[in-house]
Design an enzyme around this catalytic site. Structure first.
Site, PDB file in Angstrom:
ATOM      1  NE  ARG B  24      20.787  78.888  78.041  1.00 54.15           N
ATOM      2  CZ  ARG B  24      20.317  78.152  77.044  1.00 54.15           C
ATOM      3  NH1 ARG B  24      19.015  77.957  76.909  1.00 54.15           N
ATOM      4  NH2 ARG B  24      21.144  77.581  76.192  1.00 54.15           N
ATOM      5  CG  ASP B  25      19.719  74.055  77.614  1.00 55.45           C
ATOM      6  OD1 ASP B  25      18.500  74.316  77.528  1.00 55.45           O
ATOM      7  OD2 ASP B  25      20.282  73.240  76.865  1.00 55.45           O
ATOM      8  CG  HIS B 217      23.366  72.035  72.981  1.00 52.52           C
ATOM      9  ND1 HIS B 217      23.714  72.913  73.985  1.00 52.52           N
ATOM     10  CD2 HIS B 217      22.104  71.634  73.266  1.00 52.52           C
ATOM     11  CE1 HIS B 217      22.692  73.052  74.827  1.00 52.52           C
ATOM     12  NE2 HIS B 217      21.705  72.277  74.407  1.00 52.52           N
ATOM     13  CG  HIS B 219      18.829  68.032  74.693  1.00 53.03           C
ATOM     14  ND1 HIS B 219      18.136  68.486  75.782  1.00 53.03           N
ATOM     15  CD2 HIS B 219      19.430  69.122  74.154  1.00 53.03           C
ATOM     16  CE1 HIS B 219      18.293  69.794  75.893  1.00 53.03           C
ATOM     17  NE2 HIS B 219      19.074  70.216  74.918  1.00 53.03           N
ATOM     18  CB  CYS B 250      10.946  70.376  78.627  1.00 55.30           C
ATOM     19  SG  CYS B 250       9.611  71.527  78.289  1.00 55.30           S
ATOM     20  CG  ASN B 259      21.396  70.114  78.147  1.00 53.71           C
ATOM     21  OD1 ASN B 259      20.587  70.662  78.883  1.00 53.71           O
ATOM     22  ND2 ASN B 259      21.678  70.571  76.948  1.00 53.71           N
TER      23      ASN B 259
END
Lengths: 315, 315
Positions: B24-25, B217, B219, B250, B259
């Site tokens: 997903r991410d 979480h 990055h 991105c 991540n």
């Protein structure tokens, strides 16, 4: 420019000395020869960014490291900033003579914790390498030259696999006993993890070697360099080897990657409120410039992110 | 295959749950649409490698995330392994209805610690977003669905700069109070450092939220993801978000990077003797395969190193 917020952690030193290895350890494996003028500019820019210890080059035989065959020319022509030390790697007595003739005041020698790497890198057993180093260290000290010792393969060896902690301590103590003022523990293949660092420091302490006589030298092959560095700082180590832009991959072994990037280290230390004296924007700009000269992106996450952000701003 | 030696550190959990966000991410920002069959194979391979929580996709409107427009098809066709949870990101009540219709048992919602990101990502104030989430969480729980909350921009915001710790805690407590079982603290732009992590966990503890209700979480934009993770584990956190191969850049903001790579995390935890249940060679092979499908190298240091070593062995 983005910067971390400052949140100190208990148990860390107030100040860390970064031992910058980019011009030597970083460049030595570059296949395309970097012009001596670029090397001199790199060293000058690193000093201008606030680094106070910059390993400039090596007197290893040019047959083995053609990239650094211009060591004499670099040392004869490069600018030196006040208060900055410019150590030079010296493999043997012949290298020492070359260094002394050029007025070098700091040298480093390069030992191995494992027999296989000693044989491959020095063409000697570990014991024979100590015999080779002994007169180098003695003569350097007699000449007022400070000697630092690297010890490679402290966390694993590509041929031997795991390396016992006691074996590393034994080799390290012998190097220090020769008269070296500091021992840099190298994870040459980057396999170590934080508990391994803590265990190795504890074993040195048990042998009477405190963290003030140690430095750490991590490669980021498995992404562990920065987390291992923090473990070392928690253990009292205050000198950390790093390479501007994270350069230092080996073109002959694609699985070997670069040193801990100085910028990634400075980012963390800045966030932790640990002084380094380094100006991060100036350093990252230097690494971005060097990446352009080397013709490929810097492996440093910080350099990549700041370069991308700068490019976006310009668009 | 190379592997770290095991050296435990005091004060760490015995076991860590990796919350795998790659499908997903990781994938959501890929510009080229990945075929649904590849996504299904990715999810299956991650489960086969031992991951027990795999965020499979998102019901965000396809206009915003075209890559995940195949969410229904993926959920209808993918294999599910026993004992593995497959949460789905759900932005609002409409998304929840889609998820419930497909028999989803775990969802995640996505809040913001800052007003600017709430406005840009959710088109709402932080307060309005809580009002939007309230019925989603209530209806999900009434249907027996567990709800996890993400909170983004916990360590800094690209528009607002520093984000006060108290502001993060206030937003996080509101999400938990809605009925979410766990809160994942996101360093969306990767600027945080270990002391910041420790300070944020302490602030949550002071507000009555212990580490058993938190996840992290990170990055890796500035190379800090792994060292920050260890700081979180020292603070008692036992659930860590990571993305296989470190995917998640991105394309619309080149300064945003992926991540924390699951492989780099597993390498460290394996060295520390912390159980994850993940088979590293199998996972790294999956990420190498995915990198081939995405047409570029994995950002994970471990995947790069193991792939290079495998290539050398074949030569």
């Amino acid at each position: 420019m983005r910067a971390p917020q400052e949140f100190p952690l208990d148990g860390l030193p107030e100040r860390v000395t970064i031992y910058e290895v980019g011009p030597r350890d970083g460049l030595q494996n570059e296949a395309a020869i970097v012009p001596v003028e670029v090397k001199a500019e790199l060293v000058a820019r690193l000093a201008a960014a606030g680094l106070t210890t910059i390993e400039a080059t090596s007197f290893v035989h040019p047959k083995w490291v053609p990239q650094l065959a211009d060591a004499e020319e670099l040392l004869a022509t490069m600018d030196r900033a006040p208060g900055v030390r410019y150590p030079v790697l010296v493999p043997n007595e012949r290298g020492l003579s070359r260094a002394l003739a050029l007025g070098v005041t700091d040298i480093a020698i390069f030992g191995s914790a494992t027999e296989t790497f000693a044989r491959r890198n020095l063409n000697r057993t570990v014991a024979e390498s100590m015999e080779m180093f002994a007169p180098v260290v003695a003569r350097a000290r007699d000449s007022g030259v400070a000697v630092r010792a690297y010890l490679s393969m402290c966390f694993g060896d590509p041929w031997e696999g795991p390396v016992p902690v006691g074996q590393v301590v034994a080799a390290g103590v012998r190097l220090l006993d020769l008269g070296c003022h500091r021992l840099s523990l190298g994870d040459t293949i980057g396999v170590g993890t934080p508990g391994h660092v803590t265990a190795l420091l504890a074993a040195f302490a048990a042998a009477g070697v405190g963290p003030e006589r140690l430095a750490v030298h991590f490669h980021d092959t498995y992404g562990q360099a920065l987390v291992n560095t923090l473990a070392a700082l928690r253990g009292g180590v205050t000198e950390v080897d790093a390479s501007a832009g994270g350069i230092g991959g080996c073109p002959y072994a694609r699985s070997a990657t670069g040193n801990l990037a100085t910028e990634d280290l400075v980012w963390m230390l800045s966030g932790l409120g640990v002084e380094t004296g380094v100006d991060l924007p100036s350093l990252a700009a230097t690494s971005a410039w060097l990446a352009g000269r080397l013709g490929r992106p810097s492996p440093s996450r910080v350099v990549q992110a700041l370069s991308a952000a700068a490019a976006e701003t310009k668009e």
